[in-house]
Scaffold this motif. Structure first.
Motif, PDB file in Angstrom:
ATOM      1  N   PHE A  65       1.149  16.011  -5.763  1.00  0.00           N
ATOM      2  CA  PHE A  65       0.189  15.610  -4.739  1.00  0.00           C
ATOM      3  C   PHE A  65       0.807  14.579  -3.799  1.00  0.00           C
ATOM      4  O   PHE A  65       1.678  13.801  -4.193  1.00  0.00           O
ATOM      5  CB  PHE A  65      -1.070  14.998  -5.376  1.00  0.00           C
ATOM      6  CG  PHE A  65      -1.902  15.965  -6.162  1.00  0.00           C
ATOM      7  CD1 PHE A  65      -2.950  16.651  -5.565  1.00  0.00           C
ATOM      8  CD2 PHE A  65      -1.634  16.214  -7.502  1.00  0.00           C
ATOM      9  CE1 PHE A  65      -3.713  17.547  -6.284  1.00  0.00           C
ATOM     10  CE2 PHE A  65      -2.395  17.104  -8.235  1.00  0.00           C
ATOM     11  CZ  PHE A  65      -3.443  17.776  -7.622  1.00  0.00           C
ATOM     12  N   SER A  66       0.335  14.601  -2.562  1.00  0.00           N
ATOM     13  CA  SER A  66       0.640  13.520  -1.625  1.00  0.00           C
ATOM     14  C   SER A  66      -0.430  12.455  -1.822  1.00  0.00           C
ATOM     15  O   SER A  66      -1.624  12.742  -1.680  1.00  0.00           O
ATOM     16  CB  SER A  66       0.623  14.028  -0.178  1.00  0.00           C
ATOM     17  OG  SER A  66       1.618  15.002   0.010  1.00  0.00           O
ATOM     18  N   ILE A  67      -0.009  11.245  -2.143  1.00  0.00           N
ATOM     19  CA  ILE A  67      -0.952  10.201  -2.551  1.00  0.00           C
ATOM     20  C   ILE A  67      -0.789   8.971  -1.660  1.00  0.00           C
ATOM     21  O   ILE A  67       0.329   8.510  -1.429  1.00  0.00           O
ATOM     22  CB  ILE A  67      -0.722   9.801  -4.024  1.00  0.00           C
ATOM     23  CG1 ILE A  67      -0.860  11.025  -4.935  1.00  0.00           C
ATOM     24  CG2 ILE A  67      -1.703   8.714  -4.450  1.00  0.00           C
ATOM     25  CD1 ILE A  67      -0.409  10.781  -6.368  1.00  0.00           C
ATOM     26  N   THR A  68      -1.899   8.454  -1.162  1.00  0.00           N
ATOM     27  CA  THR A  68      -1.877   7.199  -0.408  1.00  0.00           C
ATOM     28  C   THR A  68      -2.985   6.290  -0.921  1.00  0.00           C
ATOM     29  O   THR A  68      -4.041   6.764  -1.371  1.00  0.00           O
ATOM     30  CB  THR A  68      -2.083   7.416   1.100  1.00  0.00           C
ATOM     31  OG1 THR A  68      -3.399   7.941   1.325  1.00  0.00           O
ATOM     32  CG2 THR A  68      -1.046   8.368   1.664  1.00  0.00           C
ATOM     33  N   THR A  69      -2.753   5.000  -0.828  1.00  0.00           N
ATOM     34  CA  THR A  69      -3.751   4.005  -1.221  1.00  0.00           C
ATOM     35  C   THR A  69      -3.835   2.934  -0.152  1.00  0.00           C
ATOM     36  O   THR A  69      -2.831   2.285   0.162  1.00  0.00           O
ATOM     37  CB  THR A  69      -3.393   3.356  -2.569  1.00  0.00           C
ATOM     38  OG1 THR A  69      -3.250   4.367  -3.566  1.00  0.00           O
ATOM     39  CG2 THR A  69      -4.484   2.370  -3.003  1.00  0.00           C
ATOM     40  N   ALA A  70      -5.009   2.768   0.423  1.00  0.00           N
ATOM     41  CA  ALA A  70      -5.250   1.693   1.397  1.00  0.00           C
ATOM     42  C   ALA A  70      -6.128   0.643   0.730  1.00  0.00           C
ATOM     43  O   ALA A  70      -7.196   0.970   0.205  1.00  0.00           O
ATOM     44  CB  ALA A  70      -5.931   2.245   2.640  1.00  0.00           C
ATOM     45  N   ARG A  71      -5.678  -0.603   0.758  1.00  0.00           N
ATOM     46  CA  ARG A  71      -6.435  -1.707   0.149  1.00  0.00           C
ATOM     47  C   ARG A  71      -6.726  -2.758   1.222  1.00  0.00           C
ATOM     48  O   ARG A  71      -5.834  -3.111   1.986  1.00  0.00           O
ATOM     49  CB  ARG A  71      -5.650  -2.327  -1.005  1.00  0.00           C
ATOM     50  CG  ARG A  71      -5.232  -1.322  -2.067  1.00  0.00           C
ATOM     51  CD  ARG A  71      -4.416  -1.993  -3.167  1.00  0.00           C
ATOM     52  NE  ARG A  71      -5.225  -2.963  -3.880  1.00  0.00           N
ATOM     53  CZ  ARG A  71      -4.741  -4.058  -4.478  1.00  0.00           C
ATOM     54  NH1 ARG A  71      -3.455  -4.327  -4.399  1.00  0.00           N
ATOM     55  NH2 ARG A  71      -5.551  -4.881  -5.109  1.00  0.00           N
ATOM     56  N   PHE A  72      -7.936  -3.239   1.260  1.00  0.00           N
ATOM     57  CA  PHE A  72      -8.297  -4.229   2.270  1.00  0.00           C
ATOM     58  C   PHE A  72      -9.511  -5.021   1.788  1.00  0.00           C
ATOM     59  O   PHE A  72     -10.181  -4.644   0.818  1.00  0.00           O
ATOM     60  CB  PHE A  72      -8.595  -3.562   3.613  1.00  0.00           C
ATOM     61  CG  PHE A  72      -9.568  -2.414   3.534  1.00  0.00           C
ATOM     62  CD1 PHE A  72     -10.924  -2.613   3.724  1.00  0.00           C
ATOM     63  CD2 PHE A  72      -9.113  -1.123   3.267  1.00  0.00           C
ATOM     64  CE1 PHE A  72     -11.820  -1.564   3.635  1.00  0.00           C
ATOM     65  CE2 PHE A  72     -10.002  -0.060   3.186  1.00  0.00           C
ATOM     66  CZ  PHE A  72     -11.361  -0.280   3.375  1.00  0.00           C
TER      67      PHE A  72
END
Length: 702
Positions: A651-658
């Motif tokens: 899988f192509s995985i991204t994580t945005a944290r804010f």
């Protein structure tokens, strides 16, 4: 002490300072820069002030040779690019594309570009005049040509250049603009304090042997850049605060870039970008842009009529032009500065203005685009490993390429529908019931009963109260993925169906939307809101299903909503602040994974921990507070999603944290996207990068 005594003391102190010492001047410089930094930070927005007075860039800080290798410009191309200093779009024009459209928010950058293009459109302009003005900064020729073509300039540009045309080239074009101003003072001062003889190096033709014997210049310069660039130099270089990441505060970051630049054996013969400032212009045509080489002058003049320019944002420019105009777009690094919602709005406009499959190239100060969930809509190719070493500027660690998908990008409307709003009294009642629930709720064991107990009294005001609490939902929806005709969507824990209203303009594209929840009270509100907000045909596409995602036969129970095709699956599956409320949440992720279509993606928006490990005092406090409402907050959630259930090999995985403030307190949120690897073809069609060959064999056998 009397005024006379104080004066004598100050004079005596100054007389004891050794002004011949490099240390003294270094201390004076640091004190001066500290004062300047304080003034810049406290008094005004430096970049805005510069843009209101002059241009920032007197040359472009991207390597056109890299652009040409990636873009491969053809005669039929219609190109868009942000202007900057304008010299790279002139370089593109040598190839003879059909049209080049540029824009810039800084009017003065466009004034600089207009001066160049109007000179090229002057029939009497000779190559010797062109070279003397832009290569040698010959003010006499600049004034002569200006008088000849001044009448062709727009009125604002003419008014701005009239008092400046002579002084700009008399003082040296390399010193103009805020970047030239900074280089004029920074370069000689920095070379002095680091103990490097720049004139001696220039005397060797900027030889590789000389710089390799004086690498102390690089190491010492990196030390100074670490201290000066983030707060002092950045505004003059057009770098806003939100583009300065943590790496900008490390010496290693600058040392690595400086070594890449100056230890290049071909620096002296090909790197005209930095030599432009060291040499105060271009000494000869052996090391200069293509636009100043004689062999390209006739092509440059012949194609000078292909330009159109706008004083506007990228989005505004896209909304002005004819739909489906552009075949190639170069967006520079401006998206680094923008929040996710603005990037989303801009790309909606970009898709309108481009042909399907259009090539889009941009650069970034960062090596990943994970912080903006919108980019999950695009099949992005990281060009940095292939091209960074060949880029002579080395200004941007990230170089990215994508093709515009043919299917519509998600049009996220953040405004709630009228039926989802509530008056002040309703909001107060709902908030009070939410806060007092741990004290007033009875004892129940089943998860569904707990959810009904918690939400039944809050259902009517749920959306209005949660609108400013569950703030990652619009960001999650912005990464929903291109919506093809016949798209399917499973919203797990969708409750009142708030997420559907984000995509209200595109509901007709869906074959089926299933809102799954175990709380019938919320589903009833959602279905009622849908009837009030959507057309009957749109409501027919939506199914409100009271079911636990962990039910043993969940696939069979959902199959009737997918034409009884157990293999169809859902193209998009969302958990919107629901995963952290599911007791068997890991099992829920596995269940969702099994329901994904061949081209599917899973999106999770939820609360997060403050720190990566989730072990700080703040993490403990937020965990205790949300636990009262049955919300589980721990770092393990991210780890399980991205490393256990969905792995990087499949899988192509991204994580945005804010974080965002709620009642004055920063609350951490996250958006995680896990999608099947895809690529977008030159026609804009998206295809699997690694198709499942076993399924293809099964179809052949059938």
């Amino acid at each position: 002490m009397s005024p006379e005594g104080l004066k004598d003391t100050i004079v005596a102190a100054i007389s004891n300072i050794d002004f011949e010492s490099p240390t003294t001047w270094a201390v004076i410089a640091v004190l001066g820069l500290t004062v300047a930094w304080y003034f810049i930070q406290k008094s005004f927005d430096m970049i805005e002030m510069i843009c209101n007075r002059t241009y920032i860039y007197n040359i472009c800080w991207e390597d056109p040779a890299v652009d040409h290798q990636i873009l491969k410009i053809q005669k039929e191309d219609v190109i868009f690019r942000i202007c900057s200093a304008g010299d790279i779009v002139l370089d593109y024009a040598i190839e003879g594309p059909q049209k080049i459209v540029i824009c810039d928010m800084n009017q003065h950058q466009l004034f600089l570009f207009e001066l160049k293009i109007r000179m090229l459109r002057d029939p009497a302009l000779t190559f010797d005049e062109w070279w003397s003005i832009w290569g040698l900064s010959d003010h006499e020729n600049a004034v002569k040509v200006w008088k000849r073509m001044r009448h062709t300039m727009s009125a604002p540009a003419r008014q701005w250049w009239d008092p400046r045309i002579k002084s700009t080239f008399l003082k040296g074009f390399a010193n103009s603009g805020s970047s030239g101003f900074a280089a004029k003072f920074l370069v000689p001062w920095l070379m002095y304090v680091v103990g490097f003889d720049l004139k001696a190096w220039a005397g060797t033709g900027f030889s590789h042997e000389y710089i390799t014997q004086n690498t102390h210049m690089i190491e010492r310069s990196a030390w100074w850049f670490r201290r000066l660039f983030p707060s002092i130099i950045a505004p003059f270089a057009g770098v806003p605060a939100n583009q300065i990441g943590p790496e900008f505060y490390t010496i290693e970051f600058y040392e690595g870039i400086l070594k890449e630049i100056f230890l290049d054996p071909d620096f002296g013969s090909t790197n005209y970008f930095y030599r432009f400032y060291y040499d105060k212009g271009y000494k000869d045509q052996s090391c200069c842009p293509r636009t100043l080489k004689k062999e390209h002058f006739e092509a440059l003049k012949a194609n000078a009529g292909c330009f159109e320019w706008h004083h506007a944002t990228v989005q505004a420019t896209m909304e002005r032009v004819q739909p489906h105009s552009f075949t190639k777009l170069i967006l520079l690094d401006h998206m680094d500065w923008m929040p996710n919602n603005i990037v989303h709005d801009e790309w909606i406009a970009l898709q309108r203005a481009t042909v399907p499959g259009a090539k889009i190239l941009w650069r970034s100060a960062f090596t990943k685009m994970d912080d903006k969930p919108f980019f999950n809509n695009l099949d992005i190719e990281d060009m940095s490993p292939q091209w960074y070493s060949k880029d002579r500027v080395k200004m941007y660690p990230g170089t990215f390429l994508s093709f515009m998908p043919k299917d519509p990008l998600p049009w996220v409307d953040p405004e709630p529908s009228p039926c989802q709003r509530a008056n002040f009294v309703r909001k107060m009642k709902t908030t009070t019931k939410m806060i007092l629930h741990p004290l007033t709720a009875g004892k129940v064991n089943a998860h569904g009963d707990k959810m009904s107990s918690f939400y039944a009294d809050q259902a009517k005001g749920y959306d209005a109260v949660r609108e400013h609490m569950l703030i990652a939902r619009p960001d999650m929806m912005s990464g929903f993925g291109p919506i093809k005709k016949g798209h399917t969507w499973l919203d797990i824990g969708g409750g009142t169906g708030r997420n559907l209203h984000y995509l209200r303009a595109q509901l007709d594209l869906f074959e089926r939307i299933v809102v799954l929840d175990i709380c019938p009270e919320l589903l009833a509100i959602g279905e009622d809101n849908a009837r009030k907000s959507f057309t009957p045909s749109q409501c027919e596409r939506i199914r409100w299903v009271c079911l636990d995602i962990n039910s043993p036969n969940v696939r069979a129970l959902l199959a009737p909503h997918l034409r009884n095709d157990l293999n169809r699956g859902f193209d998009t599956i969302t958990f919107s602040y629901s995963l952290t409320m599911i007791p068997e949440w890991e099992k829920a992720l596995e269940s969702a994974k099994s329901l994904m279509s061949d081209e599917g993606r899973l999106l999770v928006a939820d609360f997060d921990t403050y720190t990566e490990e989730g072990k700080s005092l703040k993490d403990m406090l937020i965990r205790m507070w949300y636990k009262q409402d049955g919300v589980r907050i721990e770092a393990k959630t991210r780890e399980v999603i991205t490393q256990k259930v969905f792995t990087a090999d499949k899988f192509s995985i991204t994580t945005a944290r804010f974080q965002q403030k709620l009642l004055g307190v920063n609350i951490p949120h996250m958006v995680v996207c896990c999608r099947k690897p895809m690529f977008t073809s030159i026609t804009g069609m998206r295809k699997l990068s690694h198709p499942d060959l076993t399924k293809m064999e099964e179809k052949k056998c059938d």
